[in-house]
Scaffold this motif. Structure first.
Motif, PDB file in Angstrom:
ATOM      1  N   UNK A 203      -6.733   1.766  10.327  1.00  0.00           N
ATOM      2  CA  UNK A 203      -5.507   2.350   9.776  1.00  0.00           C
ATOM      3  C   UNK A 203      -5.312   1.900   8.320  1.00  0.00           C
ATOM      4  N   UNK A 204      -5.443   0.591   8.092  1.00  0.00           N
ATOM      5  CA  UNK A 204      -5.235   0.046   6.751  1.00  0.00           C
ATOM      6  C   UNK A 204      -6.248   0.598   5.751  1.00  0.00           C
TER       7      UNK A 204
ATOM      8  N   UNK B 295     -11.382  -0.796  -0.589  1.00  0.00           N
ATOM      9  CA  UNK B 295     -10.282  -0.927   0.369  1.00  0.00           C
ATOM     10  C   UNK B 295     -10.642  -1.932   1.453  1.00  0.00           C
TER      11      UNK B 295
ATOM     12  N   UNK C 137      -7.470  14.993   2.187  1.00  0.00           N
ATOM     13  CA  UNK C 137      -7.376  14.720   3.625  1.00  0.00           C
ATOM     14  C   UNK C 137      -6.322  15.570   4.317  1.00  0.00           C
TER      15      UNK C 137
ATOM     16  N   UNK D 297       5.636  10.047   3.535  1.00  0.00           N
ATOM     17  CA  UNK D 297       4.329   9.812   4.136  1.00  0.00           C
ATOM     18  C   UNK D 297       3.248  10.435   3.269  1.00  0.00           C
ATOM     19  N   UNK D 298       2.733   9.657   2.316  1.00  0.00           N
ATOM     20  CA  UNK D 298       1.851  10.222   1.310  1.00  0.00           C
ATOM     21  C   UNK D 298       0.402  10.239   1.771  1.00  0.00           C
ATOM     22  N   UNK D 299      -0.046   9.118   2.317  1.00  0.00           N
ATOM     23  CA  UNK D 299      -1.462   9.021   2.658  1.00  0.00           C
ATOM     24  C   UNK D 299      -1.712   9.222   4.143  1.00  0.00           C
ATOM     25  N   UNK D 300      -0.713   9.685   4.870  1.00  0.00           N
ATOM     26  CA  UNK D 300      -0.855   9.800   6.310  1.00  0.00           C
ATOM     27  C   UNK D 300      -1.322  11.176   6.745  1.00  0.00           C
TER      28      UNK D 300
ATOM     29  N   UNK E  17      -6.911   9.944  -8.998  1.00  0.00           N
ATOM     30  CA  UNK E  17      -6.502  11.302  -9.350  1.00  0.00           C
ATOM     31  C   UNK E  17      -5.379  11.294 -10.369  1.00  0.00           C
TER      32      UNK E  17
ATOM     33  N   UNK F 112      -4.628  16.851  -2.122  1.00  0.00           N
ATOM     34  CA  UNK F 112      -5.173  15.688  -1.426  1.00  0.00           C
ATOM     35  C   UNK F 112      -6.237  16.140  -0.435  1.00  0.00           C
TER      36      UNK F 112
ATOM     37  N   UNK G 173      -5.422   2.731   2.492  1.00  0.00           N
ATOM     38  CA  UNK G 173      -5.707   2.113   1.203  1.00  0.00           C
ATOM     39  C   UNK G 173      -6.716   2.956   0.427  1.00  0.00           C
TER      40      UNK G 173
ATOM     41  N   UNK H 244      -7.165   6.110   0.666  1.00  0.00           N
ATOM     42  CA  UNK H 244      -6.489   7.301   0.145  1.00  0.00           C
ATOM     43  C   UNK H 244      -5.594   6.962  -1.035  1.00  0.00           C
ATOM     44  N   UNK H 245      -4.961   5.800  -0.944  1.00  0.00           N
ATOM     45  CA  UNK H 245      -4.127   5.385  -2.074  1.00  0.00           C
ATOM     46  C   UNK H 245      -4.977   5.193  -3.324  1.00  0.00           C
TER      47      UNK H 245
ATOM     48  N   UNK I 295      -7.776   6.745  -3.942  1.00  0.00           N
ATOM     49  CA  UNK I 295      -8.145   8.088  -4.385  1.00  0.00           C
ATOM     50  C   UNK I 295      -7.002   8.710  -5.184  1.00  0.00           C
ATOM     51  N   UNK I 296      -5.771   8.502  -4.693  1.00  0.00           N
ATOM     52  CA  UNK I 296      -4.609   9.027  -5.411  1.00  0.00           C
ATOM     53  C   UNK I 296      -4.515   8.413  -6.803  1.00  0.00           C
ATOM     54  N   UNK I 297      -4.707   7.092  -6.860  1.00  0.00           N
ATOM     55  CA  UNK I 297      -4.611   6.430  -8.163  1.00  0.00           C
ATOM     56  C   UNK I 297      -5.660   6.972  -9.132  1.00  0.00           C
TER      57      UNK I 297
ATOM     58  N   UNK J 168       0.842  -1.203   0.000  1.00  0.00           N
ATOM     59  CA  UNK J 168       0.000   0.000   0.000  1.00  0.00           C
ATOM     60  C   UNK J 168       0.873   1.246   0.000  1.00  0.00           C
TER      61      UNK J 168
END
Lengths: 44, 219, 235, 247
Positions: free
Chosen positions: D214-215, D90, A43, D8-11, D228, A41, D219, D221-222, D224-226, A25
């Motif tokens: 957390x997962x 996810x 969030x 830390x991309x999706x955090x 985007x 983003x 996931x 957000x990941x 969503x990024x994909x 992930x």
């Protein structure tokens, strides 16, 4: 003792595969994160 | 009748796979027009017609067809248009008559209307009870046109309708389209047969690189 | 023009139209009789080779009948949607305005009729090849079971067949989606058929509760399918 | 360029805190489960597997419930949003992972306790079917098409799975009660939990639930990024497409 292998094995399977999944992930999101800047983003 | 044109596209973007086949198309078609879509292969003519038929999703931009919004109400568009694509949409194991009757009945056509549609494309005699799989490409095209006639659509969308037809078939097709337009239907035709389609159309537009260029009325 | 145009067919009329069309195509094309039935029979014969014992065969005959039916069902589903996909008929169906519930019920009905034929042939094959016994009461139970089970299979098959109709790799996707869902049909139909055959001395009366399961399954997926098919067809 | 070196991309600070708590919890769980907690009177040492197995199975079921609910939320017109679809996806992915894990740990436990890896108990069989069903669900998600196409298709499928599972469970249970052999699943499962064992199990459920949140957050957000990234690719592709006519 025979059972020990099974018990340890089940812990290794559990947390090992979770760790692998987390790594995948993170890898995927980092790759995507190169294109999408922080401001875009929702969030953050 | 409200002056809402049958087809209005504003900056329509359609993506297939990751490729933007339509890259911001603008087009307005008025009621009763016969619009010829010209343009090279891969310009987006087929996609434009399928978009107007409500078959594909609008990625960006806006579109209204027959008063329905393409982003929210594609279903309402669909059952008011008649589409003749590259494929004929026929069942090869069924006969000409069975195919035309099937498609006619899905939209509630009567037996008389179905018979009339067959007669219109000169399919009511010898060919009527022959299975599609035994027919030539041109004869199949004729059958598909008869099925389209039986559907009594308000907006006709035709993709290379002349392909495969013989001289007589082309004349019949032109006549069918003219009559439909006179009866109030709106027609969009994508064709490479410029001379023939040119005499038929009331207006031609050029589709290039996923965009639409209006070439103005033909007199 | 527009007021004339909205007289498209009702759910029932559409269902009949589609079912008659599909069955007519099958009658002309003979894919079921010339390809699927021989395949199912070969599977039955192969089971006999693999199990290699009359006593075992007699005991598992009901299960084998339904297993062979299940595998053949996948081919019949694939054929049912190949017919729509080969010459763009699916696009025409989408633009016809015919109610999707009608399309679903029509295709499911045609599928069910074909599966019933398949089951009849396989039961006869089981009687001949595996020496299954069939009493009069057993016959009634078996017929009812076959109707309920094929109804359920047809509903699930149409639903997932429609879902994977345009998809790439649909040949492998369809079994992956369908087989887990139809497990209750396999269990219920096998048990009911065991009672009908009197396998292991099971009485005919014990088979009827299983029929309840099959009926619930068929009705649930029939109703859900009629509701949900539209959004699957609506690509 | 800064974005390329970003780690830390999706955090967010919330997920970071959650992650730290989860990791600490896992550590505590391992220590408690493997070393501190006592062996069971009936099961012996094999009860230690339970501390990883039970929370995993619980989590998988939770994940599939979330998938079902968010699929329904997507299909409902007033809440139609791709976010629901991504949460469903996810959650299903995490659910499949944990269901796979608990199938493995469960059969390891069964091998010690029952002497067999697998038994046709209704709960086990349903779990296996659930696993295959959601593998199919993930396969359908991967079919392609537009985002809403993917969302609609998979949401219908997720709701069908909700319909399927009780039917499968009920029919397997019915099948099992009539089965000739006595079910092995009843034996050897009586656990007299003392305080520490109960606490370890409880901790496991809490920690795994935190981990699930957390997962799924990451996931989702990941995903969503994909999505985007695909849309950004579209801008470039559009420009390229429009430039075609010049040539």
């Amino acid at each position: 003792m025979d059972d020990l292998g099974f018990i340890l094995g089940s812990y290794i399977v559990t947390f090992g595969s979770i760790a692998l999944y987390v790594a995948s992930v993170v890898k995927r999101s980092r790759r995507a994160g190169r294109v999408v800047s922080r401001e875009q983003r929702p969030w953050t | 009748m409200a002056p809402d044109p049958p087809v209005v596209l504003n900056d329509a973007v359609v993506v297939i796979g990751a490729f933007p086949v339509l890259a911001g198309a603008n087009l307005t078609v008025r009621s009763g027009e016969i619009v010829l879509l010209r343009g090279p292969n891969g310009a987006g003519k087929t996609t434009l017609l399928r978009l107007c038929a409500g078959l594909i999703e609008l990625k960006r931009g806006r579109g209204r067809v027959l008063g329905h919004d393409l982003s929210t109400d594609r279903w309402s568009v669909r059952h008011r248009v008649g589409l003749l694509g590259h494929a004929n949409g026929l069942y090869p194991d069924l006969t000409v008559r069975e195919n035309v009757a099937f498609w006619g009945r899905t939209v509630g056509a009567t037996d008389a209307e179905i018979a009339a549609a067959l007669r219109r494309m000169a399919l009511d005699a010898r060919l009527a009870d022959v299975q599609i799989s035994r027919l030539s490409a041109g004869q199949r095209r004729r059958t598909a046109l008869a099925a389209l006639v039986a559907r009594r659509a308000e907006l006709w969308l035709l993709d290379e309708p002349h392909a495969g037809l013989d001289a007589a078939g082309r004349d019949e097709l032109d006549e069918v389209l003219r009559q439909a337009a006179q009866a109030g239907a709106t027609i969009m035709v994508a064709s490479h047969e410029l001379e023939r389609a040119g005499t038929l159309a009331t207006r031609q537009v050029e589709v290039v690189a996923g965009q639409v260029r209006d070439s103005g009325a033909i007199s | 023009m527009s007021e004339r145009r909205h007289a498209f067919a009702s759910v029932r009329a559409t269902a009949r139209l589609i079912a008659v069309k599909d069955l007519r195509i099958e009658r002309r094309g003979r894919v079921l009789t010339n390809q699927v039935l021989p395949f199912a029979l070969i599977v039955m014969v192969m089971f006999a080779f693999a199990l290699d014992s009359d006593a075992v065969l007699e005991r598992v005959a009901p299960g084998l009948v339904w297993l062979a039916t299940l595998f053949s069902t996948l081919f019949v589903i694939a054929r049912s949607f190949a017919v729509e996909g080969s010459d763009g008929a699916l696009d025409q169906l989408r633009t016809s305005g015919a109610p999707s519930a009608g399309i679903f019920l029509g295709k499911a009905l045609a599928l069910m009729v074909q599966l019933l034929v398949l089951v009849v042939v396989l039961v006869v094959a089981a009687v001949v090849l595996y020496r299954a016994d069939l009493s009069w009461q057993g016959g009634v139970l078996l017929v009812t079971t076959a109707v309920a089970a094929t109804g359920g299979l047809a509903a699930v098959g149409t639903l997932y067949g429609g879902l994977s109709a345009g998809a790439k790799g649909r040949e492998t996707l369809l079994p992956l989606l369908v087989l887990p869902v139809v497990a209750p049909v396999l269990i219920g139909a096998t048990r009911a058929t065991e009672s009908a055959f009197g396998t292991n001395g099971i009485a005919v009366g014990e088979g009827w509760p299983w029929l309840g399961l099959l009926a619930v399954f068929a009705v649930l997926f029939g109703v859900t399918g009629a509701i949900a098919f539209g959004s699957l067809l609506d690509e | 360029m800064t974005p390329t070196s970003e780690r830390n991309v999706t955090g967010t600070s919330f997920t970071r805190g959650l992650g730290i708590v989860t990791v600490l919890g896992i550590g505590l769980l391992i220590v408690l489960g493997l070393f501190v907690s006592p062996a069971d009177v009936n099961q012996g040492e094999s009860v230690r597997i339970m501390y990883a197995h039970v929370p995993g199975a619980w989590l998988a079921y939770l994940a599939f419930i979330v998938t079902g609910v968010s699929s329904a939320a997507y299909l409902w017109n007033r809440t139609r949003s791709l976010t629901w679809d991504r949460i469903a996806g996810a959650s299903a992915e995490v659910g499949v992972l944990f269901m796979g894990i608990s199938l493995v740990t469960g059969s390891l436990w069964g091998r010690i306790t029952w002497g067999t890896y697998w038994t046709w108990d209704a709960r086990l069989t349903t779990t296996a079917f659930l696993f295959v069903t959601y593998v199919g669900y993930l396969a359908v998600r991967g079919l392609g098409g537009s985002h809403h196409q993917r969302a609609r298709r998979s949401a219908v499928l997720a709701l069908l799975a909700v319909l399927e599972i009780p039917l499968v469970h009920f029919s397997v249970r019915l099948w099992n009660t009539l089965h000739q052999e006595a079910s092995v699943a009843g034996r050897g499962t009586d656990v007299t939990m003392d305080g520490l064992m109960l606490f370890s199990l409880f901790l496991g459920v809490i920690v795994f639930t935190l981990m699930y949140v957390w997962l799924v957050l990451h996931r989702q957000r990941a995903l969503a990024l994909q999505d985007m990234v695909e849309d950004f690719g579209l801008d470039a592709a559009l420009a390229a497409r429009r430039a075609e006519e010049v040539v």
